[in-house]
Scaffold this motif. Structure first.
Motif, short mmCIF file in Angstrom:
data_model
loop_
_atom_site.label_atom_id
_atom_site.label_comp_id
_atom_site.label_asym_id
_atom_site.label_seq_id
_atom_site.Cartn_x
_atom_site.Cartn_y
_atom_site.Cartn_z
N CYS A 205 0.81 -1.25 -0.01
CA CYS A 205 -0.02 0.09 -0.05
C CYS A 205 0.85 1.21 0.02
CB CYS A 205 -0.88 -0.06 1.12
SG CYS A 205 -2.22 -1.34 1.03
N VAL A 206 1.74 1.45 0.89
CA VAL A 206 2.72 2.46 0.90
C VAL A 206 3.30 2.76 -0.35
CG1 VAL A 206 4.98 1.37 1.91
CG2 VAL A 206 4.12 3.86 2.36
N THR A 207 3.95 1.47 -0.91
CA THR A 207 4.57 1.54 -2.35
C THR A 207 3.85 2.38 -3.45
OG1 THR A 207 5.84 -0.43 -1.88
CG2 THR A 207 5.49 0.25 -4.33
N VAL A 208 2.55 2.08 -3.54
CA VAL A 208 1.70 2.56 -4.47
C VAL A 208 1.35 4.03 -3.74
CG1 VAL A 208 -0.66 2.65 -5.52
CG2 VAL A 208 0.60 0.45 -5.17
N PHE A 209 1.20 4.16 -2.77
CA PHE A 209 0.78 5.68 -2.26
C PHE A 209 2.00 6.65 -2.54
CE2 PHE A 209 0.17 8.80 1.15
CZ PHE A 209 -0.88 9.44 0.54
N SER A 210 3.37 5.99 -2.28
CA SER A 210 4.56 6.95 -2.28
C SER A 210 4.91 7.38 -3.69
CB SER A 210 5.76 6.36 -1.55
OG SER A 210 5.93 5.01 -2.42
N ILE A 211 4.37 6.24 -4.80
CA ILE A 211 4.71 6.51 -6.18
C ILE A 211 3.53 7.75 -6.36
CG2 ILE A 211 4.38 5.53 -8.47
CD1 ILE A 211 6.83 4.77 -6.93
N TRP A 212 2.42 7.58 -5.85
CA TRP A 212 1.45 8.56 -6.17
C TRP A 212 1.92 10.00 -5.83
CZ3 TRP A 212 -2.35 10.43 -9.22
CH2 TRP A 212 -2.94 11.58 -8.66
N MET A 213 2.44 10.12 -4.69
CA MET A 213 2.88 11.37 -4.06
C MET A 213 4.11 11.89 -5.06
SD MET A 213 2.77 10.61 0.14
CE MET A 213 2.99 12.30 0.48
N SER A 214 4.93 10.88 -5.31
CA SER A 214 6.25 11.38 -6.23
C SER A 214 5.55 11.90 -7.49
CB SER A 214 7.13 10.10 -6.52
OG SER A 214 7.75 9.47 -5.19
N VAL A 215 4.72 11.04 -8.16
CA VAL A 215 4.20 11.67 -9.52
C VAL A 215 3.64 13.09 -9.24
CG1 VAL A 215 2.48 11.25 -11.34
CG2 VAL A 215 4.09 9.47 -10.37
N GLU A 216 2.66 13.00 -8.09
CA GLU A 216 2.20 14.37 -8.03
C GLU A 216 3.22 15.56 -7.61
OE1 GLU A 216 -2.11 14.99 -5.71
OE2 GLU A 216 -0.55 14.99 -4.35
N ASP A 217 4.02 15.08 -7.18
CA ASP A 217 5.12 16.19 -6.86
C ASP A 217 5.75 16.87 -8.10
OD1 ASP A 217 4.91 16.28 -4.07
OD2 ASP A 217 6.60 15.36 -3.96
N HIS A 218 5.69 15.96 -9.14
CA HIS A 218 6.60 16.24 -10.55
C HIS A 218 5.29 16.94 -11.63
CE1 HIS A 218 9.47 13.88 -8.41
NE2 HIS A 218 10.34 14.81 -9.27
N ILE A 219 4.19 16.90 -11.29
CA ILE A 219 3.17 16.84 -12.44
C ILE A 219 3.38 18.52 -13.02
CG2 ILE A 219 1.50 15.33 -11.74
CD1 ILE A 219 -0.37 17.37 -10.36
N GLY A 220 3.60 19.40 -11.98
CA GLY A 220 3.81 20.62 -12.74
C GLY A 220 2.46 21.53 -12.53
N TYR A 221 1.53 20.84 -11.91
CA TYR A 221 0.11 21.62 -11.72
C TYR A 221 -0.02 21.89 -10.22
CZ TYR A 221 -0.70 20.57 -16.50
OH TYR A 221 -0.80 20.50 -17.96
N ASP A 222 -0.28 22.92 -9.82
CA ASP A 222 -0.94 23.36 -8.47
C ASP A 222 -2.32 23.08 -8.32
OD1 ASP A 222 -0.83 24.03 -5.73
OD2 ASP A 222 -0.63 26.02 -6.26
N LEU A 223 -2.76 21.83 -8.44
CA LEU A 223 -4.15 21.46 -8.34
C LEU A 223 -4.69 21.78 -7.00
CD1 LEU A 223 -4.21 18.23 -10.59
CD2 LEU A 223 -4.72 20.70 -11.31
N PRO A 224 -5.93 22.46 -6.88
CA PRO A 224 -6.52 22.59 -5.44
C PRO A 224 -6.99 21.52 -4.85
CG PRO A 224 -7.99 23.17 -7.17
CD PRO A 224 -6.79 22.93 -7.89
#
Length: 278
Positions: A205-224
């Motif tokens: 679970c933390v593997t998948v969640f940490s990958i999501w956090m990493s991708v979200e850090d790099h998306i280049g969008y400040d989504l609300p």
């Protein structure tokens, strides 16, 4: 058809368990044991998560101003990744996994004992606490590693510079890493849950969640609706913090949380839309 008399006792009794995840854990053990006991499962989870989490944001980058609902949140609106940049970063990640990660796991199969999966599932509370502990430990490890590699010109050049190839990060650039950095991150990701004695399900679970956090850090969008806005008190840096790191590399070293940057004085707030068009 499965003969119910052949089912393991723990599988049949899982309905009466007071652990919410026990039926799911019994199902995985009974029907998918070869998969969940495979040493390649963490690699499959990590890379597939990176791929599928990156896809929608890659589509947003391609469409750009054609989707104003999302484009207005673009942190550096005048720097859009090209298809060539996307292909290059994805192929780097794929190459690293095929040439280095998979062979390393294969070698490990002959050196390490096979995993023994517990019969009892973790509680939801245990999954959450284990996940938080792993993220906090990894955040500390990477913060120190990150600072050292930025402060040492040789380490930066040979190990970390590839990740800073682009001033404006995008989803596929999440795993645009050198082999030493990828293997270091992979070592921590696999070793930390073992040292913290996490349940395998918690680790997945933390593997998948940490990958999501990493991708979200790099998306280049400040989504609300991004995690850094949903979690209160600015505890998470999110895309704004990491985007600022790519613009000013002496700031915002932490991968997920913001406390180390605040404590060490390396936190820098995002300067929105100040980058000039190339």
């Amino acid at each position: 058809m499965v003969n119910i008399s052949e089912l393991p006792l723990q599988f049949l009794s899982s309905r009466s368990s007071d652990r919410l995840l026990q039926p799911l854990w019994d199902y995985l053990n009974f029907y998918h044991l070869p998969l969940i006991s495979s040493p390649f499962l963490p690699v499959l989870l990590a890379f597939s998560s990176y791929f599928f989490f990156s896809l929608p944001f890659a589509a947003l980058d391609i469409l750009g101003p054609k989707v104003p609902l999302f484009h207005k949140y673009k942190i550096q609106p005048y720097r859009r990744p090209t298809l060539g940049m996307m292909a290059k970063t994805f192929m780097t990640a794929a190459y690293n996994h095929l040439i280095f990660v998979i062979p390393a796991v294969t070698i490990g199969m002959f050196l390490l004992p096979p995993p023994v999966l517990p019969q009892i599932a973790p509680t939801v509370y245990e999954v959450l606490i284990d996940g938080l502990a792993v993220l906090l430990v990894f955040d500390t490890q990477y913060y120190i590693w990150h600072v050292v590699h930025h402060k040492n010109p040789q380490l930066y050049r040979w190990v970390h510079a590839i990740h800073h190839e682009y001033i404006s990060p995008f989803s596929w650039s999440t795993e645009h890493l050198s082999i030493p950095e990828l293997m270091t991150v992979g070592l921590w990701s696999n070793l930390d849950p073992i040292l913290l004695k996490c349940h395998p399900f918690s680790t997945w679970c933390v593997t998948v969640f940490s990958i999501w956090m990493s991708v979200e850090d790099h998306i280049g969008y400040d989504l609300p609706w991004a995690l850094n806005h949903l979690v209160p008190f600015g505890l998470l840096g999110g895309a704004p913090a990491h985007d600022m790191h790519h613009q000013k590399s002496s700031s915002n070293y932490a991968p997920f949380f913001s406390h180390w940057d605040r404590i060490c004085g390396t936190a820098v707030l995002l300067e929105k839309k100040t980058v000039k068009k190339l």
